[in-house]
Motif scaffolding. Structure first.
Motif, PDB file in Angstrom:
ATOM      1  N   ARG A   1      30.530   0.629 -46.190  1.00  0.00           N
ATOM      2  CA  ARG A   1      29.574  -0.323 -45.616  1.00  0.00           C
ATOM      3  C   ARG A   1      28.598  -0.823 -46.684  1.00  0.00           C
ATOM      4  O   ARG A   1      28.268  -2.002 -46.742  1.00  0.00           O
ATOM      5  N   LYS A   2      28.133   0.083 -47.546  1.00  0.00           N
ATOM      6  CA  LYS A   2      27.198  -0.306 -48.604  1.00  0.00           C
ATOM      7  C   LYS A   2      27.853  -1.289 -49.579  1.00  0.00           C
ATOM      8  O   LYS A   2      27.227  -2.274 -49.988  1.00  0.00           O
TER       9      LYS A   2
ATOM     10  N   LYS B   1      28.101  -4.687 -47.919  1.00  0.00           N
ATOM     11  CA  LYS B   1      26.786  -5.321 -47.828  1.00  0.00           C
ATOM     12  C   LYS B   1      26.335  -5.836 -49.188  1.00  0.00           C
ATOM     13  O   LYS B   1      25.824  -6.959 -49.307  1.00  0.00           O
TER      14      LYS B   1
ATOM     15  N   ARG C   1      28.104  -9.056 -50.136  1.00  0.00           N
ATOM     16  CA  ARG C   1      27.558 -10.211 -49.404  1.00  0.00           C
ATOM     17  C   ARG C   1      26.188 -10.606 -49.953  1.00  0.00           C
ATOM     18  O   ARG C   1      25.873 -11.787 -50.031  1.00  0.00           O
ATOM     19  N   GLU C   2      25.384  -9.626 -50.362  1.00  0.00           N
ATOM     20  CA  GLU C   2      24.077  -9.930 -50.967  1.00  0.00           C
ATOM     21  C   GLU C   2      24.250 -10.663 -52.296  1.00  0.00           C
ATOM     22  O   GLU C   2      23.576 -11.650 -52.569  1.00  0.00           O
TER      23      GLU C   2
ATOM     24  N   PHE D   1      28.946  -7.534 -42.220  1.00  0.00           N
ATOM     25  CA  PHE D   1      27.522  -7.786 -42.432  1.00  0.00           C
ATOM     26  C   PHE D   1      27.190  -9.248 -42.300  1.00  0.00           C
ATOM     27  O   PHE D   1      27.876 -10.098 -42.676  1.00  0.00           O
TER      28      PHE D   1
END
Length: 194
Positions: A132-133, A136, A139-140, A194
């Motif tokens: 998940r990290k 994310k 996407r950031e 995300f």
């Protein structure tokens, strides 16, 4: 010299999926404390490595051999060219308990296999969170969601070998996502969460 084995092992390592720990163990110590750890059983490791090794002309064989004054488990990574490397695991001198000897042989096979292939078992309790990290952070980095001003640590920056204060380019983020998909076996849906 094992140039053929080395080349085949390098290719195989890129194809071996993440091996997740499937056992949690708590062992009491003499001082009354408790040691807790996770590991992957042989039954978890072998189905993931065997097809990859076979495709690359590799196989692992285990045998008990008497070396100097004791029995040892010798594990051999063999290549179809005839090249091989060994890993030796000394077995206990006391053979009075067959079950304990079996446990030691299984333990030795597991660790010799991991050592020969130079692979690490991933703590399955943290694996979903890690995926998940990564999704994310990707996407950031590509601007799909707002990036925090400060972050204690970044998996992507660690993978890129740069400080988390640096900005990763879109090309770097795409390359790291490709690595995450191939080496960590992450799916595109992880990034889409995300």
């Amino acid at each position: 010299m094992t140039p053929n084995l080395n080349a085949a092992l390098a290719k195989a390592k890129a194809e071996i999926p993440a091996i997740l720990a499937n056992r949690n163990v708590k062992i009491p110590t003499k001082s009354g404390r408790e040691i807790s750890f996770t590991y992957a059983e042989l039954e978890e490791i072998q189905p993931k490595i065997t097809p990859v090794l076979s495709v690359n002309g590799l196989a692992i064989a285990h045998q008990m051999i008497f070396i100097e004054t004791r029995y040892c488990l010798v594990s051999t990574l063999r290549h179809e060219s005839g090249e091989q490397i060994d890993s030796v695991f000394p077995l206990p001198n006391d053979f009075n308990d067959a079950k304990e000897l079996g446990v030691q042989i299984s333990y030795g096979r597991r660790y010799n296999t991991l050592c020969l292939l130079d692979i690490t078992v991933v703590d399955s309790q943290n694996w979903e969170e890690t995926k998940r990290k990564i999704g994310k952070e990707i996407r950031e980095e590509v601007g799909l969601i707002k990036k925090p001003k400060e972050r204690a640590g970044s998996i992507l920056h660690d993978m890129a070998g740069v400080s988390s204060a640096n900005t990763i380019s879109e090309a770097q983020a795409k390359r790291l996502w490709a690595i995450a998909r191939s080496e960590l076996k992450l799916s595109d849906s992880v990034c889409d969460q995300f």
